[in-house]
Structures are given as C-alpha cells and as structure tokens.
Motif scaffolding. Structure first.
Motif, PDB file in Angstrom:
ATOM      1  N   PHE A   1       0.951  -1.314  -0.132  1.00 15.16           N
ATOM      2  CA  PHE A   1       0.083  -0.032  -0.002  1.00 15.16           C
ATOM      3  C   PHE A   1       0.725   1.469   0.100  1.00 15.16           C
ATOM      4  O   PHE A   1       2.030   1.178   0.397  1.00 15.16           O
ATOM      5  CB  PHE A   1      -0.812   0.033   1.278  1.00 15.16           C
ATOM      6  CG  PHE A   1      -0.325   0.409   2.379  1.00 15.16           C
ATOM      7  CD1 PHE A   1      -0.201   1.485   3.054  1.00 15.16           C
ATOM      8  CD2 PHE A   1       0.228  -0.775   3.237  1.00 15.16           C
ATOM      9  CE1 PHE A   1       0.543   1.751   4.428  1.00 15.16           C
ATOM     10  CE2 PHE A   1       0.981  -0.607   4.449  1.00 15.16           C
ATOM     11  CZ  PHE A   1       1.213   0.666   4.945  1.00 15.16           C
TER      12      PHE A   1
ATOM     13  N   PHE B   1      -2.694  -1.412  -3.242  1.00 18.82           N
ATOM     14  CA  PHE B   1      -3.636  -0.452  -2.701  1.00 18.82           C
ATOM     15  C   PHE B   1      -3.158   1.220  -2.722  1.00 18.82           C
ATOM     16  O   PHE B   1      -2.173   1.362  -1.763  1.00 18.82           O
ATOM     17  CB  PHE B   1      -4.138  -0.743  -1.165  1.00 18.82           C
ATOM     18  CG  PHE B   1      -4.630  -2.191  -1.387  1.00 18.82           C
ATOM     19  CD1 PHE B   1      -5.656  -2.663  -1.988  1.00 18.82           C
ATOM     20  CD2 PHE B   1      -3.717  -3.391  -0.692  1.00 18.82           C
ATOM     21  CE1 PHE B   1      -6.118  -3.949  -1.781  1.00 18.82           C
ATOM     22  CE2 PHE B   1      -4.300  -4.580  -0.816  1.00 18.82           C
ATOM     23  CZ  PHE B   1      -5.336  -5.010  -1.265  1.00 18.82           C
TER      24      PHE B   1
ATOM     25  N   ILE C   1      -8.219   0.918  -5.225  1.00 16.23           N
ATOM     26  CA  ILE C   1      -8.342  -0.546  -4.815  1.00 16.23           C
ATOM     27  C   ILE C   1      -9.101  -1.446  -5.758  1.00 16.23           C
ATOM     28  O   ILE C   1     -10.055  -1.233  -6.406  1.00 16.23           O
ATOM     29  CB  ILE C   1      -9.462  -0.268  -3.294  1.00 16.23           C
ATOM     30  CG1 ILE C   1      -8.630   0.843  -2.543  1.00 16.23           C
ATOM     31  CG2 ILE C   1      -9.671  -1.859  -2.673  1.00 16.23           C
ATOM     32  CD1 ILE C   1      -9.635   1.184  -1.113  1.00 16.23           C
ATOM     33  N   ASN C   2      -8.436  -2.681  -5.872  1.00 16.10           N
ATOM     34  CA  ASN C   2      -8.941  -3.588  -7.037  1.00 16.10           C
ATOM     35  C   ASN C   2      -9.152  -2.788  -8.111  1.00 16.10           C
ATOM     36  O   ASN C   2     -10.019  -3.300  -8.841  1.00 16.10           O
ATOM     37  CB  ASN C   2     -10.145  -4.325  -6.361  1.00 16.10           C
ATOM     38  CG  ASN C   2      -9.842  -4.803  -4.977  1.00 16.10           C
ATOM     39  OD1 ASN C   2      -8.827  -5.488  -4.747  1.00 16.10           O
ATOM     40  ND2 ASN C   2     -10.794  -5.397  -4.418  1.00 16.10           N
TER      41      ASN C   2
ATOM     42  N   GLY D   1      -6.882  -1.419   2.242  1.00 13.54           N
ATOM     43  CA  GLY D   1      -6.511  -2.719   1.917  1.00 13.54           C
ATOM     44  C   GLY D   1      -6.736  -4.008   2.581  1.00 13.54           C
ATOM     45  O   GLY D   1      -7.203  -5.221   2.005  1.00 13.54           O
TER      46      GLY D   1
ATOM     47  N   ALA E   1     -10.245  -4.766   1.940  1.00 11.48           N
ATOM     48  CA  ALA E   1     -10.654  -5.662   0.550  1.00 11.48           C
ATOM     49  C   ALA E   1     -10.093  -7.094   0.616  1.00 11.48           C
ATOM     50  O   ALA E   1     -10.815  -7.756   0.086  1.00 11.48           O
ATOM     51  CB  ALA E   1      -9.658  -4.550  -0.350  1.00 11.48           C
TER      52      ALA E   1
END
Length: 221
Positions: A10, A18, A36-37, A61, A64
């Motif tokens: 991240f 992320f 995100i994703n 993150g 998710a």
C-alpha cells in the motif's frame, strides 16, 4: 525464508496494490483518491494529514483482502477524529480573537516530526496570524540526537514555517541550524517555554505542539 507466499503493498507508489492516487488537505480533514482492486474511489477522512491518509490505505487494503464492506469502511473514515496528543485540534480564545492549537504532544520521532510540520504548513491562519511550531526534544536518539534534531531545519524551511519555539537540550541543535529568517526562541526547560507560549500566542495563529511524551509538552497544551 519465512514461507510467506502473499505480500501486498500500500502507499503512493504506482505499483502499490492499494494506492493513494491523490491527496488534498481540507479544513476538517482530507479528501483522498484511493485505487483499490483497480477502481478509484474518492472519499473523505475526518483527521488531517498525509500520514493519516497513507495509514488509511493499509486499513482499506485489509478490508478489501478480507472481503469486508468497503463502503462501510469509506463511511467510517469520514467520521475519524484525531485524538489527544496525536493531532487533536482546539480553537481557543486569546485577546480579542482566537487561535488554533494542534496537539501532537504524545510522541515524537524524525518521521512524525516531519508529518506534524507538514500538517502545520497546511493549516489555515486567520488575518495576520502565524504558523508556529512549538517543538521539544525527541528522546532516545542516542548518538544521533544532535543530527536528527538539526535535520528538522530542512522540513521547517521547506514548509515556510517562520516561527519556531523550542525547549530541551537536543533542540539547541535545531536552534543553531535555523537561519536568521526564522524567528526562533529556545529555552532549557518545558516550564520556561510554557510561560513564553502563553505570553506570545496571538489571534489568528496556528500553534502546533510536539515533543516526546517524557518532555512534558502536554502541560503546554
């Protein structure tokens, strides 16, 4: 060697899974754009500071990865508030006006000092108010104490902070490193600095107070 097969990242780097794509400071927190994703979401965080936004990406993150509800996480971040000693803000009366106090008095290390200086730089003053950094020693720096305190001069100058009020033996190194263009006051003890702060804070100021907990800057707050 530890047998860990899945490592996710991240942060602001373009390759982070992320990613904090963008950050904008607001009067009551910040707005961030989080990827995100593969999807970008705009959301509000109730506590100010880029470092808070970076930590939020770690939390998002985790949400998710575990398959929890991202929308609920977004909403929760919007209600986040800074706590005592870690960025809590107070608007206090002084003279015929008021000033903003940013309480960062709980702890201090080189990284958190830089984050707090950036927080002060982003805060809005009123009228002829000043941005004032009230800084105390970072403890447990050992043989690097003088160096890490002196190195704070760079972030202070880059942030355009022109008023720096200091206390503590190690902060003498920062005092000596700052140029004459910065208005510096230094005192050996917290008690002496406390008296100075109470006397010289002015309407419109933003005052950020930060030191290691053992220095006792909570008394100034």
């Amino acid at each position: 060697n530890a047998g860990i097969e899945h490592v996710l990242t991240f942060g602001q780097h373009a390759k982070a899974e992320f990613r904090l794509a963008d950050y904008e400071s607001t009067p009551n927190g910040s707005t961030i754009w989080a990827i995100i994703n593969g999807e970008t979401s705009e959301l509000h965080i109730g506590a100010a500071g880029r470092h808070i936004a970076e930590n939020a990406m770690a939390a998002l993150g985790t949400v998710a990865v575990t398959g929890a509800d991202l929308d609920r996480a977004f909403a929760a971040l919007g209600t986040l508030e800074a706590v005592k000693g870690r960025g809590q803000r107070h608007r206090l009366s002084v003279g015929d006006g008021s000033f903003l106090l940013i309480d960062e008095s709980y702890n201090a290390n080189p990284a958190s000092m830089r984050a707090a200086i950036a927080l002060l730089a982003a805060a809005e003053v009123r009228g002829s108010g000043r941005r004032v950094a009230v800084l105390g020693d970072m403890l447990e720096m050992g043989e690097f104490a003088a160096e890490v305190h002196e190195d704070l001069s760079g972030p202070i100058l880059s942030a355009g902070i022109e008023h720096v009020w200091l206390a503590g033996e190690s902060m003498a190194a920062l005092r000596d490193a700052l140029p004459e263009s910065v208005h510096v006051a230094w005192f050996p003890t917290t008690a002496e600095l406390n008296e100075f702060v109470l006397k010289w804070v002015q309407p419109g100021d933003v005052v950020m107070i930060k030191s290691s907990l053992g220095v006792g800057f909570g008394k100034i707050v």
